[in-house]
Design an enzyme around this catalytic site. Sequence first.
Site, PDB file in Angstrom:
ATOM      1  N   ASP A  58       0.959  -1.396   0.118  1.00  0.00           N
ATOM      2  CA  ASP A  58      -0.241  -0.039   0.200  1.00  0.00           C
ATOM      3  C   ASP A  58       0.816   1.783   0.156  1.00  0.00           C
ATOM      4  OD1 ASP A  58      -2.190  -1.315  -0.023  1.00  0.00           O
ATOM      5  OD2 ASP A  58      -2.543  -1.808   2.210  1.00  0.00           O
ATOM      6  N   LYS A  95       1.862   2.186  -5.096  1.00  0.00           N
ATOM      7  CA  LYS A  95       2.392   1.424  -5.960  1.00  0.00           C
ATOM      8  C   LYS A  95       1.665   1.363  -7.684  1.00  0.00           C
ATOM      9  CE  LYS A  95       2.169  -2.439  -4.264  1.00  0.00           C
ATOM     10  NZ  LYS A  95       1.835  -2.726  -3.192  1.00  0.00           N
ATOM     11  N   GLY A 150      -3.781  -4.382  -3.988  1.00  0.00           N
ATOM     12  CA  GLY A 150      -5.215  -3.404  -3.999  1.00  0.00           C
ATOM     13  C   GLY A 150      -4.068  -2.431  -4.582  1.00  0.00           C
ATOM     14  N   HIS A 151      -4.821  -2.016  -6.297  1.00  0.00           N
ATOM     15  CA  HIS A 151      -4.086  -0.490  -6.300  1.00  0.00           C
ATOM     16  C   HIS A 151      -4.995   0.174  -7.144  1.00  0.00           C
ATOM     17  CE1 HIS A 151      -0.165  -3.529  -7.320  1.00  0.00           C
ATOM     18  NE2 HIS A 151      -0.693  -3.361  -6.074  1.00  0.00           N
ATOM     19  N   GLN A 196       1.845  -6.176  -3.082  1.00  0.00           N
ATOM     20  CA  GLN A 196       2.553  -6.465  -1.663  1.00  0.00           C
ATOM     21  C   GLN A 196       3.664  -5.608  -1.530  1.00  0.00           C
ATOM     22  OE1 GLN A 196       1.446  -9.638  -2.925  1.00  0.00           O
ATOM     23  NE2 GLN A 196      -0.442  -8.486  -2.088  1.00  0.00           N
ATOM     24  N   VAL A 237      -8.462  -3.094   0.106  1.00  0.00           N
ATOM     25  CA  VAL A 237      -9.163  -5.221  -0.766  1.00  0.00           C
ATOM     26  C   VAL A 237      -9.978  -5.196   0.555  1.00  0.00           C
ATOM     27  CG1 VAL A 237      -8.773  -6.750  -0.641  1.00  0.00           C
ATOM     28  CG2 VAL A 237      -7.479  -5.733  -2.195  1.00  0.00           C
ATOM     29  N   ARG A 277     -10.195  -2.724   5.732  1.00  0.00           N
ATOM     30  CA  ARG A 277      -9.592  -2.510   7.268  1.00  0.00           C
ATOM     31  C   ARG A 277      -8.584  -1.333   7.591  1.00  0.00           C
ATOM     32  NH1 ARG A 277      -6.251  -8.340   7.468  1.00  0.00           N
ATOM     33  NH2 ARG A 277      -5.657  -8.093   5.589  1.00  0.00           N
TER      34      ARG A 277
HETATM   35  P1  GDP Z   1      -0.767  -0.059  -3.609  1.00  0.00           P
HETATM   36  O1  GDP Z   1      -0.993  -0.987  -2.874  1.00  0.00           O
HETATM   37  O2  GDP Z   1       0.767   0.218  -2.875  1.00  0.00           O
HETATM   38  O3  GDP Z   1      -0.643   0.668  -5.324  1.00  0.00           O
HETATM   39  O4  GDP Z   1      -1.541   1.303  -2.583  1.00  0.00           O
HETATM   40  P2  GDP Z   1      -3.112   1.700  -2.059  1.00  0.00           P
HETATM   41  O5  GDP Z   1      -3.351   2.194  -3.504  1.00  0.00           O
HETATM   42  O6  GDP Z   1      -3.390   0.269  -1.621  1.00  0.00           O
HETATM   43  O7  GDP Z   1      -2.690   2.748  -1.368  1.00  0.00           O
HETATM   44  C1  GDP Z   1      -2.046   4.028  -1.503  1.00  0.00           C
HETATM   45  C2  GDP Z   1      -3.522   5.153  -1.865  1.00  0.00           C
HETATM   46  O8  GDP Z   1      -2.985   6.351  -0.963  1.00  0.00           O
HETATM   47  C3  GDP Z   1      -4.311   4.890  -2.352  1.00  0.00           C
HETATM   48  O9  GDP Z   1      -5.706   5.359  -1.947  1.00  0.00           O
HETATM   49  C4  GDP Z   1      -4.004   6.313  -2.885  1.00  0.00           C
HETATM   50  O10 GDP Z   1      -4.646   6.894  -3.895  1.00  0.00           O
HETATM   51  C5  GDP Z   1      -3.143   7.718  -2.338  1.00  0.00           C
HETATM   52  N1  GDP Z   1      -1.733   7.947  -2.507  1.00  0.00           N
HETATM   53  C6  GDP Z   1      -1.174   7.448  -3.634  1.00  0.00           C
HETATM   54  N2  GDP Z   1      -0.568   8.514  -3.666  1.00  0.00           N
HETATM   55  C7  GDP Z   1      -0.374   9.035  -2.510  1.00  0.00           C
HETATM   56  C8  GDP Z   1       0.185  10.421  -1.979  1.00  0.00           C
HETATM   57  O11 GDP Z   1       0.871  10.813  -2.969  1.00  0.00           O
HETATM   58  N3  GDP Z   1      -0.535  11.382  -1.202  1.00  0.00           N
HETATM   59  C9  GDP Z   1      -1.441  10.841  -0.970  1.00  0.00           C
HETATM   60  N4  GDP Z   1      -2.440  11.569  -0.013  1.00  0.00           N
HETATM   61  N5  GDP Z   1      -2.229   9.777  -1.464  1.00  0.00           N
HETATM   62  C10 GDP Z   1      -1.672   9.515  -2.113  1.00  0.00           C
HETATM   63  P1  IMO Z   2      -0.822  -4.369  -2.430  1.00  0.00           P
HETATM   64  O1  IMO Z   2      -0.718  -4.872  -3.577  1.00  0.00           O
HETATM   65  C1  IMO Z   2      -0.830  -4.324   1.862  1.00  0.00           C
HETATM   66  C2  IMO Z   2      -0.756  -8.126   3.989  1.00  0.00           C
HETATM   67  C3  IMO Z   2      -2.413  -9.129   4.929  1.00  0.00           C
HETATM   68  C4  IMO Z   2      -1.678  -9.744   5.525  1.00  0.00           C
HETATM   69  C5  IMO Z   2      -0.545 -11.071   4.916  1.00  0.00           C
HETATM   70  C6  IMO Z   2      -0.798 -11.916   4.239  1.00  0.00           C
HETATM   71  O2  IMO Z   2      -1.965  -3.509  -2.383  1.00  0.00           O
HETATM   72  O3  IMO Z   2      -0.032  -3.117  -1.611  1.00  0.00           O
HETATM   73  P2  IMO Z   2      -2.672 -12.521   2.106  1.00  0.00           P
HETATM   74  O4  IMO Z   2      -4.186 -12.861   1.815  1.00  0.00           O
HETATM   75  O5  IMO Z   2      -1.428 -11.947   1.316  1.00  0.00           O
HETATM   76  O6  IMO Z   2      -1.645 -14.091   2.607  1.00  0.00           O
HETATM   77  O7  IMO Z   2      -2.598 -12.357   2.959  1.00  0.00           O
HETATM   78  O8  IMO Z   2      -0.229  -9.787   3.799  1.00  0.00           O
HETATM   79  N1  IMO Z   2      -0.750  -7.679   2.324  1.00  0.00           N
HETATM   80  C7  IMO Z   2      -1.286  -7.135   1.765  1.00  0.00           C
HETATM   81  N2  IMO Z   2      -1.156  -5.682   2.664  1.00  0.00           N
HETATM   82  N3  IMO Z   2      -0.866  -4.817   0.660  1.00  0.00           N
HETATM   83  C8  IMO Z   2      -0.998  -5.728   0.410  1.00  0.00           C
HETATM   84  O9  IMO Z   2      -1.406  -5.349  -1.242  1.00  0.00           O
HETATM   85  C9  IMO Z   2      -1.489  -6.556   0.951  1.00  0.00           C
HETATM   86  N4  IMO Z   2      -1.556  -7.685  -0.099  1.00  0.00           N
HETATM   87  C10 IMO Z   2      -0.923  -8.859   1.553  1.00  0.00           C
HETATM   88  O10 IMO Z   2      -2.973  -7.747   5.480  1.00  0.00           O
HETATM   89  O11 IMO Z   2      -0.846  -9.320   6.864  1.00  0.00           O
HETATM   90 MG    MG Z   3      -2.553  -1.332  -1.816  1.00  0.00          MG
END
Ligand code: GDP
Ligand code: IMO
Ligand code: MG
Length: 429
Positions: free
Chosen positions: A13, A16, A40-41, A223, A299, A302
């Site tokens: 998170d 990416k 979850g991107h 991840q 995703v 939480r």
């Molecule tokens: P990922 O799993 O690495 O793709 O990240 P996620 O999408 O799960 O979580 C990142 C969250 O931060 C998302 O809601 C993005 O829209 C948000 N985000 C990404 N870059 C920035 C930033 O520079 N500033 C802020 N405030 N939010 C951001």
């Molecule tokens: P992105 O790509 C954050 C965490 C789960 C749990 C552990 C194992 O959005 O960054 P799993 O379902 O993979 O067996 O769970 O890994 N986890 C993540 N945490 N971002 C993710 O993906 C994750 N994918 C799995 O919360 O702790």
């Molecule tokens: Mg994510």
Amino acid sequence: MANVTVIGAQWGDEGKGKIVDWLAARADVVVRFQGGHNAGHTLVVGDTTYKLSLLPSGIVTGTLSLVGNGVVLDPWALRDEMTRLKAQGVSITAANFGVADNCPLILPLHRDLDGLREAAAGKGKIGTTGRGIGPAYEDKVGRRAIRVCDLAHLDALEPQLDRLCAHHDALRAGFGEPPVDREKLIAELKEIAPFVLEFAQPVWKRLRDVKKEGAKILFEGAQGVLLDVDHGTYPFVTSSNTVSGTVASGSGLGPNSAGFVLGIVKAYTTRVGSGPFPTELEDEVGQRLGEKGHEFGTVTARKRRCGWFDAVLVRQSCAISGVTGIALTKLDVLDGFETIKICTGYKLRGEVIDYLPSHAADQAAVEPIYEEIEGWSDTTAGARSWAELPAQAIKYIRRIEELIDCPVASVSTSPERDDTILVRDPFAD
Ligand code: GDP
Ligand code: IMO
Ligand code: MG
């Protein structure tokens, strides 16, 4: 270096999705190489927010998007996600999307087992996403997986089902659950097969061909390094290798294909699920980071645990993954903090150490050593150039670079695609 590999350098998170989307405009192909729909991107383009779990983030820009063999693929989740994205106006066809025919499938029985194990573990649970990721990878290395290519040979599936069900029925019996309903499973596979087979192909070969034509390939990690099954906070990890090296085995393009390794790093730290987290803040500061950063899982919805930036962990991740440069994200979330802390080392039972030890008990016992820097009152939100950043924010970035021993290639200042400061173009290297 024609290629770029994006990986998370913390616990996932990091942002990416935003960075892959931003780079995808300059890539010819985007490839997922590990994980599954536990990812979850999030991509924000103007007024529209896209949430992707299994589809590579390049699909939104219409870039050729491929799912490599290293991914575990839930075909029903794929169909749901496609339906959702298509409803948002994204074009997904066999011309711009493909899945490796040697991908193992995530089946309903994997989801069952994930849930049963977590429920039985009580307080000791991993806090998985409940998507069946771990059990599907177990079956892959246990050589009893059903793979995408098997969907074209369902009439010959009986011996494989025998192996698979013998294993799962025993496990299910241990949980007091009935055996796998084979007839139902076969019917479900028959129903989904045509949908998946439309996109199935030898992805390694497709990549070899586009590479010959000089394509720029963007690998999209899921991840983060601290969730890697070898290098992460084991056992509180995911079941795949999340490090950059997985690009080779998870796509079939060889170890020299990773190119520029871009580590995505959040300006503070978050984690979702159980496990050690040395800089976690269970006070109002952590609360404030979570609220400002909207730290809720994409995703599972939480609440993410929040804490200060941990330079020890990121330095370790960068070394393990051979990171060329980092994309620092969510700098804007730190706007307005009077002081900001950075973890520069740990104390473990009185001794100072500069790395995260391997044992879970030691990981839980380390105490962060902090240095404190003055914050900034001006806003960085939406900044698109270095000149727009307050001096203290620049100082913070420079200190991070020093501590993690890796240069900053870009800085992200909002969820929006273009609110990004480019320092060094990974594709130009
Ligand atoms: P990922 O799993 O690495 O793709 O990240 P996620 O999408 O799960 O979580 C990142 C969250 O931060 C998302 O809601 C993005 O829209 C948000 N985000 C990404 N870059 C920035 C930033 O520079 N500033 C802020 N405030 N939010 C951001
Ligand atoms: P992105 O790509 C954050 C965490 C789960 C749990 C552990 C194992 O959005 O960054 P799993 O379902 O993979 O067996 O769970 O890994 N986890 C993540 N945490 N971002 C993710 O993906 C994750 N994918 C799995 O919360 O702790
Ligand atoms: Mg994510």
